[in-house]
Scaffold this motif. Structure first.
Motif, PDB file in Angstrom:
ATOM      1  N   ASP A   1       0.817  -1.215   0.000  1.00  0.00           N
ATOM      2  CA  ASP A   1       0.000   0.000   0.000  1.00  0.00           C
ATOM      3  C   ASP A   1       0.853   1.269   0.000  1.00  0.00           C
ATOM      4  OD1 ASP A   1       1.000   0.005   2.581  1.00  0.00           O
ATOM      5  OD2 ASP A   1      -0.932   0.428   3.520  1.00  0.00           O
ATOM      6  N   VAL A   2       2.146   1.148  -0.294  1.00  0.00           N
ATOM      7  CA  VAL A   2       3.048   2.295  -0.257  1.00  0.00           C
ATOM      8  C   VAL A   2       2.581   3.402  -1.203  1.00  0.00           C
ATOM      9  CG1 VAL A   2       5.400   3.098  -0.790  1.00  0.00           C
ATOM     10  CG2 VAL A   2       5.056   1.002   0.510  1.00  0.00           C
ATOM     11  N   VAL A   3       2.233   3.066  -2.436  1.00  0.00           N
ATOM     12  CA  VAL A   3       1.813   4.080  -3.408  1.00  0.00           C
ATOM     13  C   VAL A   3       0.538   4.769  -2.924  1.00  0.00           C
ATOM     14  CG1 VAL A   3       1.030   4.496  -5.778  1.00  0.00           C
ATOM     15  CG2 VAL A   3       2.943   2.942  -5.342  1.00  0.00           C
ATOM     16  N   ALA A   4      -0.420   4.003  -2.456  1.00  0.00           N
ATOM     17  CA  ALA A   4      -1.670   4.588  -1.959  1.00  0.00           C
ATOM     18  C   ALA A   4      -1.396   5.515  -0.775  1.00  0.00           C
ATOM     19  CB  ALA A   4      -2.646   3.484  -1.567  1.00  0.00           C
ATOM     20  N   ARG A   5      -0.506   5.102   0.114  1.00  0.00           N
ATOM     21  CA  ARG A   5      -0.171   5.958   1.268  1.00  0.00           C
ATOM     22  C   ARG A   5       0.501   7.252   0.827  1.00  0.00           C
ATOM     23  NH1 ARG A   5       3.368   3.186   5.175  1.00  0.00           N
ATOM     24  NH2 ARG A   5       3.953   1.938   3.393  1.00  0.00           N
ATOM     25  N   LEU A   6       1.372   7.178  -0.189  1.00  0.00           N
ATOM     26  CA  LEU A   6       2.030   8.384  -0.684  1.00  0.00           C
ATOM     27  C   LEU A   6       1.026   9.346  -1.321  1.00  0.00           C
ATOM     28  CD1 LEU A   6       5.277   6.829  -2.188  1.00  0.00           C
ATOM     29  CD2 LEU A   6       5.104   8.298  -0.165  1.00  0.00           C
ATOM     30  N   TYR A   7       0.115   8.813  -2.138  1.00  0.00           N
ATOM     31  CA  TYR A   7      -0.930   9.661  -2.730  1.00  0.00           C
ATOM     32  C   TYR A   7      -1.798  10.269  -1.627  1.00  0.00           C
ATOM     33  CZ  TYR A   7      -0.313   8.733  -7.725  1.00  0.00           C
ATOM     34  OH  TYR A   7       0.167   8.687  -9.005  1.00  0.00           O
ATOM     35  N   ALA A   8      -2.198   9.469  -0.652  1.00  0.00           N
ATOM     36  CA  ALA A   8      -3.039   9.960   0.442  1.00  0.00           C
ATOM     37  C   ALA A   8      -2.328  11.051   1.228  1.00  0.00           C
ATOM     38  CB  ALA A   8      -3.439   8.802   1.351  1.00  0.00           C
ATOM     39  N   GLU A   9      -1.039  10.869   1.468  1.00  0.00           N
ATOM     40  CA  GLU A   9      -0.277  11.883   2.195  1.00  0.00           C
ATOM     41  C   GLU A   9      -0.162  13.164   1.377  1.00  0.00           C
ATOM     42  OE1 GLU A   9       4.231  12.454   3.830  1.00  0.00           O
ATOM     43  OE2 GLU A   9       3.293  10.489   4.139  1.00  0.00           O
ATOM     44  N   ALA A  10       0.094  13.023   0.084  1.00  0.00           N
ATOM     45  CA  ALA A  10       0.250  14.190  -0.773  1.00  0.00           C
ATOM     46  C   ALA A  10      -1.068  14.948  -0.969  1.00  0.00           C
ATOM     47  CB  ALA A  10       0.816  13.777  -2.127  1.00  0.00           C
ATOM     48  N   MET A  11      -2.173  14.232  -1.113  1.00  0.00           N
ATOM     49  CA  MET A  11      -3.459  14.862  -1.419  1.00  0.00           C
ATOM     50  C   MET A  11      -4.304  15.147  -0.182  1.00  0.00           C
ATOM     51  SD  MET A  11      -4.719  12.764  -4.745  1.00  0.00           S
ATOM     52  CE  MET A  11      -4.345  13.338  -6.365  1.00  0.00           C
ATOM     53  N   GLY A  12      -3.983  14.506   0.919  1.00  0.00           N
ATOM     54  CA  GLY A  12      -4.758  14.726   2.135  1.00  0.00           C
ATOM     55  C   GLY A  12      -6.195  14.268   1.974  1.00  0.00           C
ATOM     56  N   GLU A  13      -7.112  15.058   2.475  1.00  0.00           N
ATOM     57  CA  GLU A  13      -8.529  14.671   2.439  1.00  0.00           C
ATOM     58  C   GLU A  13      -9.111  14.682   1.024  1.00  0.00           C
ATOM     59  OE1 GLU A  13     -10.671  18.908   3.489  1.00  0.00           O
ATOM     60  OE2 GLU A  13     -10.103  17.585   5.133  1.00  0.00           O
ATOM     61  N   ASP A  14      -8.371  15.217   0.066  1.00  0.00           N
ATOM     62  CA  ASP A  14      -8.839  15.224  -1.323  1.00  0.00           C
ATOM     63  C   ASP A  14      -8.620  13.891  -2.040  1.00  0.00           C
ATOM     64  OD1 ASP A  14      -9.663  17.865  -1.163  1.00  0.00           O
ATOM     65  OD2 ASP A  14      -7.729  18.633  -1.830  1.00  0.00           O
ATOM     66  N   TYR A  15      -7.881  12.962  -1.411  1.00  0.00           N
ATOM     67  CA  TYR A  15      -7.559  11.689  -2.046  1.00  0.00           C
ATOM     68  C   TYR A  15      -8.728  10.707  -1.934  1.00  0.00           C
ATOM     69  CZ  TYR A  15      -5.157   7.336  -3.181  1.00  0.00           C
ATOM     70  OH  TYR A  15      -4.791   6.140  -3.760  1.00  0.00           O
ATOM     71  N   PRO A  16      -9.274  10.261  -3.064  1.00  0.00           N
ATOM     72  CA  PRO A  16     -10.357   9.272  -3.035  1.00  0.00           C
ATOM     73  C   PRO A  16      -9.777   7.854  -2.891  1.00  0.00           C
ATOM     74  CG  PRO A  16      -9.980  10.004  -5.281  1.00  0.00           C
ATOM     75  CD  PRO A  16      -9.011  10.751  -4.411  1.00  0.00           C
ATOM     76  N   ALA A  17      -9.557   7.437  -1.654  1.00  0.00           N
ATOM     77  CA  ALA A  17      -8.864   6.168  -1.377  1.00  0.00           C
ATOM     78  C   ALA A  17      -9.515   4.982  -2.087  1.00  0.00           C
ATOM     79  CB  ALA A  17      -8.815   5.926   0.119  1.00  0.00           C
ATOM     80  N   GLU A  18     -10.832   4.947  -2.158  1.00  0.00           N
ATOM     81  CA  GLU A  18     -11.521   3.832  -2.810  1.00  0.00           C
ATOM     82  C   GLU A  18     -11.119   3.708  -4.274  1.00  0.00           C
ATOM     83  OE1 GLU A  18     -16.073   2.237  -3.375  1.00  0.00           O
ATOM     84  OE2 GLU A  18     -15.712   4.386  -3.540  1.00  0.00           O
ATOM     85  N   VAL A  19     -10.934   4.824  -4.939  1.00  0.00           N
ATOM     86  CA  VAL A  19     -10.578   4.842  -6.352  1.00  0.00           C
ATOM     87  C   VAL A  19      -9.151   4.329  -6.543  1.00  0.00           C
ATOM     88  CG1 VAL A  19     -10.150   6.381  -8.313  1.00  0.00           C
ATOM     89  CG2 VAL A  19     -12.227   6.634  -6.951  1.00  0.00           C
ATOM     90  N   ALA A  20      -8.247   4.718  -5.647  1.00  0.00           N
ATOM     91  CA  ALA A  20      -6.846   4.284  -5.687  1.00  0.00           C
ATOM     92  C   ALA A  20      -6.207   4.511  -7.051  1.00  0.00           C
ATOM     93  CB  ALA A  20      -6.720   2.823  -5.269  1.00  0.00           C
ATOM     94  N   ALA A  21      -6.417   5.684  -7.602  1.00  0.00           N
ATOM     95  CA  ALA A  21      -5.875   6.005  -8.919  1.00  0.00           C
ATOM     96  C   ALA A  21      -4.383   6.288  -8.844  1.00  0.00           C
ATOM     97  CB  ALA A  21      -6.595   7.224  -9.490  1.00  0.00           C
TER      98      ALA A  21
END
Length: 194
Positions: free
Chosen positions: A23-43
């Protein structure tokens, strides 16, 4: 339809296979985008909640129409839109690994309507889909990886039904010049109309 050459899809296959193991990539996107990151989409793109809402509004699709997700990756964006808009989905990616992952995610997004979504392997320049089949097309951050961007835009234009909407995005670093897109859009527009 020409199947993408294994060498062309190898790096994307490796990326999608690795992403499925951690889940490293998802965590990096989530950290970079904050609450704007749509985790379910995982783009693996610049897609955030605002972009999802903007695409849904710009597509102006009616239930049951066909949405094409060009360069779909693991399918999250197209599947989210298919669920939100109650439309059918046909996604394609040059990575067989990504197309298989997208297929496996259908039930999560669409439940008993999972068969409304199909995915296959194809290049942006040669989708294998029929003329005028799509009421809407999304291509999120994938056009820049096409071998021939002009040919890819013409191909996507060929898929659109009259009055259909094409939404293309390109992630850019702050202050970067988008350069190529203006010329390719003019050429593609001329090719679609002419």
């Amino acid at each position: 339809m020409n199947t993408p050459a294994p060498a062309r899809s190898a790096e994307y296959d490796a990326f999608h296979a690795a992403r499925a193991r951690t889940d490293v990539v998802a965590r990096l996107y989530a950290e970079a985008m904050g609450e704007d990151y749509p985790a379910e989409v995982a783009a693996s793109s610049s897609c955030d909640w605002s972009l999802l809402g903007l695409m849904a509004a710009r597509l102006r699709m009616r239930p049951g129409q066909l949405l094409v997700d060009a360069g779909c990756g693991a399918g999250g964006i197209g599947l989210w839109l298919a669920r939100a808009l109650t439309v059918r989905l046909h996604g394609f990616d040059l990575s067989p690994v990504a197309a298989a992952q997208a297929t496996a995610r259908r039930a999560h997004f669409l439940g008993p309507h999972a068969r409304r979504a199909v995915f296959h392997v194809a290049e942006l320049e040669d989708t294998g889909l029929p003329d005028g089949c799509a009421h809407g097309i999304v291509c999120v951050d994938a056009l820049g990886r096409a071998g021939d961007r002009g040919a890819a835009l013409r191909e996507l234009g060929r898929l659109l039904t009259p009055g259909g909407a094409l939404v293309v995005t390109r992630a850019l670093r702050r202050g970067a010049d988008p350069g190529w897109h203006h010329e390719h859009c003019r050429r593609a527009d001329a090719g679609v109309r002419g």
